[in-house]
Design a protein around this motif. Structure first.
Motif, PDB file in Angstrom:
ATOM      1  N   SER A   1      42.696 -20.945   7.710  1.00  0.00           N
ATOM      2  CA  SER A   1      42.416 -22.076   8.600  1.00  0.00           C
ATOM      3  C   SER A   1      40.921 -22.298   8.775  1.00  0.00           C
ATOM      4  CB  SER A   1      43.066 -21.835   9.964  1.00  0.00           C
ATOM      5  OG  SER A   1      44.459 -21.685   9.844  1.00  0.00           O
ATOM      6  N   GLY A   2      40.146 -21.218   8.865  1.00  0.00           N
ATOM      7  CA  GLY A   2      38.710 -21.358   9.134  1.00  0.00           C
ATOM      8  C   GLY A   2      37.977 -22.228   8.142  1.00  0.00           C
ATOM      9  N   PRO A   3      38.045 -21.946   6.841  1.00  0.00           N
ATOM     10  CA  PRO A   3      37.330 -22.784   5.870  1.00  0.00           C
ATOM     11  C   PRO A   3      37.795 -24.235   5.867  1.00  0.00           C
ATOM     12  CG  PRO A   3      37.976 -20.692   4.881  1.00  0.00           C
ATOM     13  CD  PRO A   3      38.655 -20.775   6.201  1.00  0.00           C
ATOM     14  N   MET A   4      39.086 -24.479   6.065  1.00  0.00           N
ATOM     15  CA  MET A   4      39.573 -25.851   6.069  1.00  0.00           C
ATOM     16  C   MET A   4      39.017 -26.636   7.247  1.00  0.00           C
ATOM     17  SD  MET A   4      43.525 -25.725   4.704  1.00  0.00           S
ATOM     18  CE  MET A   4      44.101 -24.459   5.818  1.00  0.00           C
ATOM     19  N   ILE A   5      38.947 -26.003   8.420  1.00  0.00           N
ATOM     20  CA  ILE A   5      38.385 -26.691   9.582  1.00  0.00           C
ATOM     21  C   ILE A   5      36.904 -26.979   9.371  1.00  0.00           C
ATOM     22  CG2 ILE A   5      37.832 -26.408  12.026  1.00  0.00           C
ATOM     23  CD1 ILE A   5      40.419 -24.851  12.347  1.00  0.00           C
ATOM     24  N   ALA A   6      36.178 -26.005   8.843  1.00  0.00           N
ATOM     25  CA  ALA A   6      34.747 -26.195   8.607  1.00  0.00           C
ATOM     26  C   ALA A   6      34.505 -27.341   7.618  1.00  0.00           C
ATOM     27  CB  ALA A   6      34.128 -24.901   8.089  1.00  0.00           C
ATOM     28  N   ARG A   7      35.283 -27.377   6.543  1.00  0.00           N
ATOM     29  CA  ARG A   7      35.117 -28.438   5.552  1.00  0.00           C
ATOM     30  C   ARG A   7      35.453 -29.798   6.138  1.00  0.00           C
ATOM     31  NH1 ARG A   7      32.269 -29.747   1.110  1.00  0.00           N
ATOM     32  NH2 ARG A   7      33.336 -31.396  -0.057  1.00  0.00           N
ATOM     33  N   ALA A   8      36.528 -29.871   6.934  1.00  0.00           N
ATOM     34  CA  ALA A   8      36.932 -31.149   7.528  1.00  0.00           C
ATOM     35  C   ALA A   8      35.872 -31.661   8.502  1.00  0.00           C
ATOM     36  CB  ALA A   8      38.273 -30.992   8.234  1.00  0.00           C
ATOM     37  N   ILE A   9      35.275 -30.780   9.293  1.00  0.00           N
ATOM     38  CA  ILE A   9      34.227 -31.199  10.229  1.00  0.00           C
ATOM     39  C   ILE A   9      33.001 -31.698   9.468  1.00  0.00           C
ATOM     40  CG2 ILE A   9      32.626 -30.375  11.993  1.00  0.00           C
ATOM     41  CD1 ILE A   9      34.805 -28.496  12.969  1.00  0.00           C
TER      42      ILE A   9
ATOM     43  N   VAL B   1      48.984 -24.965  10.464  1.00  0.00           N
ATOM     44  CA  VAL B   1      49.543 -26.283  10.171  1.00  0.00           C
ATOM     45  C   VAL B   1      48.571 -27.379  10.599  1.00  0.00           C
ATOM     46  CG1 VAL B   1      51.389 -27.889  10.773  1.00  0.00           C
ATOM     47  CG2 VAL B   1      51.931 -25.502  10.272  1.00  0.00           C
ATOM     48  N   ALA B   2      47.998 -27.235  11.791  1.00  0.00           N
ATOM     49  CA  ALA B   2      47.032 -28.236  12.262  1.00  0.00           C
ATOM     50  C   ALA B   2      45.794 -28.263  11.380  1.00  0.00           C
ATOM     51  CB  ALA B   2      46.648 -27.928  13.706  1.00  0.00           C
ATOM     52  N   SER B   3      45.358 -27.113  10.912  1.00  0.00           N
ATOM     53  CA  SER B   3      44.166 -27.054  10.059  1.00  0.00           C
ATOM     54  C   SER B   3      44.408 -27.751   8.726  1.00  0.00           C
ATOM     55  CB  SER B   3      43.773 -25.591   9.819  1.00  0.00           C
ATOM     56  OG  SER B   3      43.505 -24.933  11.030  1.00  0.00           O
ATOM     57  N   VAL B   4      45.581 -27.575   8.138  1.00  0.00           N
ATOM     58  CA  VAL B   4      45.906 -28.216   6.866  1.00  0.00           C
ATOM     59  C   VAL B   4      45.876 -29.734   7.010  1.00  0.00           C
ATOM     60  CG1 VAL B   4      47.740 -28.569   5.164  1.00  0.00           C
ATOM     61  CG2 VAL B   4      47.215 -26.278   5.968  1.00  0.00           C
ATOM     62  N   VAL B   5      46.516 -30.256   8.061  1.00  0.00           N
ATOM     63  CA  VAL B   5      46.551 -31.703   8.256  1.00  0.00           C
ATOM     64  C   VAL B   5      45.154 -32.235   8.566  1.00  0.00           C
ATOM     65  CG1 VAL B   5      47.536 -33.568   9.636  1.00  0.00           C
ATOM     66  CG2 VAL B   5      48.948 -31.595   9.010  1.00  0.00           C
ATOM     67  N   PHE B   6      44.396 -31.533   9.377  1.00  0.00           N
ATOM     68  CA  PHE B   6      43.025 -31.939   9.710  1.00  0.00           C
ATOM     69  C   PHE B   6      42.161 -31.999   8.448  1.00  0.00           C
ATOM     70  CE2 PHE B   6      38.842 -30.572  11.793  1.00  0.00           C
ATOM     71  CZ  PHE B   6      38.504 -31.879  12.109  1.00  0.00           C
ATOM     72  N   TRP B   7      42.297 -30.984   7.618  1.00  0.00           N
ATOM     73  CA  TRP B   7      41.541 -30.949   6.366  1.00  0.00           C
ATOM     74  C   TRP B   7      41.960 -32.087   5.433  1.00  0.00           C
ATOM     75  CZ3 TRP B   7      43.829 -29.674   1.532  1.00  0.00           C
ATOM     76  CH2 TRP B   7      42.913 -29.562   0.469  1.00  0.00           C
ATOM     77  N   ALA B   8      43.252 -32.347   5.349  1.00  0.00           N
ATOM     78  CA  ALA B   8      43.744 -33.420   4.482  1.00  0.00           C
ATOM     79  C   ALA B   8      43.258 -34.782   4.948  1.00  0.00           C
ATOM     80  CB  ALA B   8      45.275 -33.385   4.442  1.00  0.00           C
TER      81      ALA B   8
END
Length: 797
Positions: free
Chosen positions: A384-392, A468-475
């Motif tokens: 989750s961490g890398p996906m959130i960082a990339r999305a931000i 799950v929230a991190s995946v959708v946020f990243w997408a």
């Protein structure tokens, strides 16, 4: 694992003060060992001094100690008048090997019930397994829920000890010639034995009364099923009469009319079943208490025997322990057997295996042995961490302004979702800390001890939602979805609600159902009697008001088809937004009014209600200042916010955390603390008060952003994040304080209100044990002594 540590781990936390003081008995034995060593050293010095004088007088260069005849007036072994040498009169052993045959100990270690060091289970919520080794070498292993052989094992092990034991007068006479430290040891042993027996008798008598009430209720229920008895629903003329009869009870009388409705019959069935399960758990805990205390006494006597080698005293007190009430009473087993028969016959379709599986509290949900949950949680959070960082990072690129329209509103909505999920992750740390500090959160929240989530399981469930929230946020932001990217928000909400609401057993359905029902009780505050979990969840929701306000923005965006949001959906200037921000505080205000209605106590319930009223007024003034503006409303709002922050801060420290206790040995704290590091309390006090004033950031956002031009929505999110951190800290000490309140009353089981009130006045137990530490301080102080002659506790559990 040493028994002292095992005792500390396995004891019922609420009864901790009533267990045998094994640590104190060990200290007393240690003082005896030190006294004997000092005495031996002193006598050796005197002997060597006499040798030197004799050697000088006779002119010898050296004399061997073992060739010197015994000194006049002294024994051949180092000793004194207060600690005589072993002989037939004193009953002492000159060699440790001889002690194995004293008083039919065999070996005291193998003679006493040896509790299996099975640490796969947490404390106070499960049944361990004991192994009782008898003197003839036989070994029996029994669960604490079925220790019918406990007293038989003691009688078998004792053999002829009682016949060979000296009288009390002889023991006291012999003891008077022993070391003062030995006299202190036996005095402490007597005090602890009296305390343990008195407490055991009281709890057993209380459980027996409760068993009789359950049998009466079950008989009445069976008669109603057969149509032999009708009911008369009580008509309460006043709230005092309502409190007298209890809530949710049915007044029973002999009549042939007013047949019991099916709904009431099902409710009565559920209440009686819950009462049986809870009483059986209480009996299990009392059996656990009996075995641990008995073992503590036997082990303490064994340590004394190895140190002092006085078999007469050890035999006498071994007989005292073996013949005391806690070791000889079989009534507890009879009570358990009666409950088992009732439950198997009425609630398990006659299947004993099914009934016993439901009755027994197992060790499946301890905090150890869950490496799988820990591993899965780590993997999910690590991804989750890398996906959130990339999305931000992608969301803050200037090129995304056109590619992802209204990305600022999307970030606010995602932020409100992640706040809730972060709150759940932090709550798993709360559970872990409570477990490590032996705080019985399961009893406080009235969670079924037979089926609950431990810290690691709760972390796993929270990590799944977070992933799950991190995946959708990243997408939404990193996959360059050019059109209708806002659909990802609805997909995320649908998946999260599905995981939360759908009855999927693999995702801890029973625990989710408990939370769903608890949230339902909060939503309908004022209609139900308020329990601890109700107002605790209400307080948690008060720290998530940012999420409530984002629900309004999401609805506005959907209604406007995600167009012109900057002009049409500035919800901070809407009165409905203020209503949503007030909603959790309204729930809490209604709960306070209901608690006052039920108890009749103006303090603390109306005072607590005034606290939430001040918060509601402050929110209304803040919204008025934003909508109306000008120089009039802002100072009024600031004044109200200051008063509210001071009020809530004082309530947190004095009432919710129970700090600033008078004559406390810890300055500004309270006498009893469950967490080891004292400085954590002081840091948390400062942090809680500071974060209560976080609203100041909204007055001067430029100052708190160090001169940078930060958007107002970012400041609001940071303030909401800090409030989540404050509530996370608040949780530790709020539940700790409630646990200490329960310990003061020795409450370890829930008093389930029974359904029927008998017309002849023989009311069943109808009072809940929890006192909201908002705070109903009617409990007995923790230091209150237990009378040895008391037949039953005067307080609840």
């Amino acid at each position: 694992m040493k028994f002292g540590k095992y005792l500390e781990t396995e004891q019922v936390p609420e009864w901790a003060k009533m267990y045998a003081d094994y640590a104190g008995l060990k200290r007393a034995v240690k003082s005896i060992s030190v006294a004997l060593a000092n005495q031996k050293s002193q006598q050796s010095g005197e002997r060597m001094s006499l040798i030197r004088r004799t050697s000088a007088y006779l002119g010898y260069s050296s004399i061997q100690n073992n060739n010197l005849p015994p000194l006049p007036g002294r024994t051949s072994e180092p000793g004194s008048d207060t600690h005589r040498a072993p002989d037939e009169t004193t009953g002492c052993c000159s060699d440790a090997a001889e002690c194995s045959g004293c008083g039919h100990f065999g070996s005291i270690v193998s003679a006493s019930p040896q509790i299996a060091m099975n640490m796969s289970a947490g404390n106070s919520g499960r049944v361990a397994t004991t192994s009782m080794e008898l003197v003839h070498g036989a070994s029996i292993k029994i669960p604490m829920s079925a220790q019918d052989s406990f007293t038989e094992g003691i009688r078998t092990r004792r053999g002829p000890v009682a016949n060979d034991c000296i009288s009390s007068a002889t023991f006291k006479k012999e003891l008077s010639s022993r070391l003062p430290q030995e006299q202190d040891f036996f005095e402490l042993m007597e005090q602890e034995l009296v305390k343990v027996n008195a407490f055991f008798k009281q709890k057993q008598a209380l459980f027996n009364t409760r068993l009789d009430n359950i049998k009466k209720q079950q008989q009445m229920y069976d008669e109603m099923l057969g149509g032999e008895v009708g009911i008369v629903l009580p008509q309460y003329q006043s709230s005092s009469e309502r409190r007298e009869y209890g809530h949710g009870q049915t007044k029973v009388g002999r009549s042939t009319s007013n047949a019991l409705p099916n709904a009431q019959l099902r409710a009565a069935h559920t209440k009686i079943k819950r009462a049986i399960l809870e009483l059986y758990r209480g009996i299990d805990l009392l059996k656990n208490y009996r075995i641990l205390c008995y073992t503590a006494f036997i082990k303490a006597l064994k340590k004394y025997q190895k140190t002092a080698r006085w078999c007469v005293g050890t035999d006498y007190y071994l007989n005292r322990v073996d013949t005391c009430y806690i070791a000889t009473s079989d009534h507890l087993n009879s009570m358990a057997f009666d409950l088992e028969n009732v439950f198997v016959a009425k609630y398990a379709d006659g299947s004993r295996s099914k009934g016993m599986n439901r009755l027994r509290v197992n060790a499946a949900n301890s905090t150890s042995g869950h490496q799988g949950s820990i591993f899965r949680s780590g993997v999910l959070l690590g991804l989750s961490g890398p996906m959130i960082a990339r999305a931000i990072y992608e969301a803050n690129l200037l090129s995304n302004e056109d590619r992802v329209p209204y990305h600022r509103q999307l970030l606010q909505i995602y932020g409100s979702i992640f706040l809730v999920l972060l709150f759940l992750l932090l709550f798993s740390l709360n559970i872990l800390a409570w477990t490590r500090a032996h705080i019985n959160y399961r009893f406080i929240f009235e969670i079924d001890p037979r089926d609950y989530l431990n810290a690691w399981q709760f972390l796993e469930l929270s990590s799944l939602f977070f992933f799950v929230a991190s995946v959708v946020f990243w997408a939404n932001f990193a996959l360059h979805i050019d059109h209708n990217s806002y659909i990802c928000v609805y997909v995320l909400l649908g998946v999260l609600l599905g995981l939360f609401l759908l009855p999927i057993k693999a995702v801890y359905w029973t625990s989710r159902w408990w939370l769903i029902r608890s949230l339902g009780r909060v939503l309908f505050s004022g209609l139900f009697r308020v329990e601890f979990r109700d107002f605790f969840l209400g307080d948690e929701l008060c720290s998530l008001t940012y999420t409530f306000s984002m629900a309004l923005m999401l609805g506005c965006a959907g209604a406007n088809h995600w167009s012109d949001l900057n002009e049409t959906c500035d919800t901070t200037h809407w009165w409905p937004n203020a209503a949503l921000l007030m909603l959790p505080n309204v729930f809490r205000l209604l709960q306070c009014i209901r608690r006052f209605y039920d108890s009749g106590d103006a303090f603390p319930h109306l005072a607590n209600g005034a606290k939430y009223s001040s918060t509601i007024i402050t929110i209304w003034l803040a919204t008025t200042n934003q909508i109306v503006g000008g120089n009039v409303w802002k100072p009024i709002w600031v004044t109200s916010a200051i008063i509210n922050s001071c009020f809530t801060s004082l309530w947190d420290l004095l009432m919710d955390w129970g700090l600033f206790e008078g004559r406390s040995k810890h300055r500004f704290l309270r006498s009893e603390l469950k967490f080891d590091r004292i400085f954590v309390y002081y840091v948390s006090m400062v942090l809680d008060v500071t974060l209560r004033f976080v609203w100041i950031m909204q007055i001067s956002p430029t100052f708190f952003s160090f001169g940078h031009n930060v958007h107002r929505s970012t400041i609001s999110f940071i303030a909401a994040l800090l409030e989540v951190v404050r509530r996370f800290v608040w949780n530790f000490f709020r539940v700790e304080n409630e646990h200490i309140s329960n310990c003061g009353d020795f409450r370890a089981t829930t008093d389930i209100p029974l359904p029927f009130h008998f017309a002849d006045g023989n009311n069943s137990d109808a009072a809940s044990v929890h006192s909201d530490s908002e705070h109903d301080r009617r409990c007995v102080p923790a230091s209150a002594p237990v009378s040895p002659r008391a037949d039953a506790l005067t307080t609840g559990f």
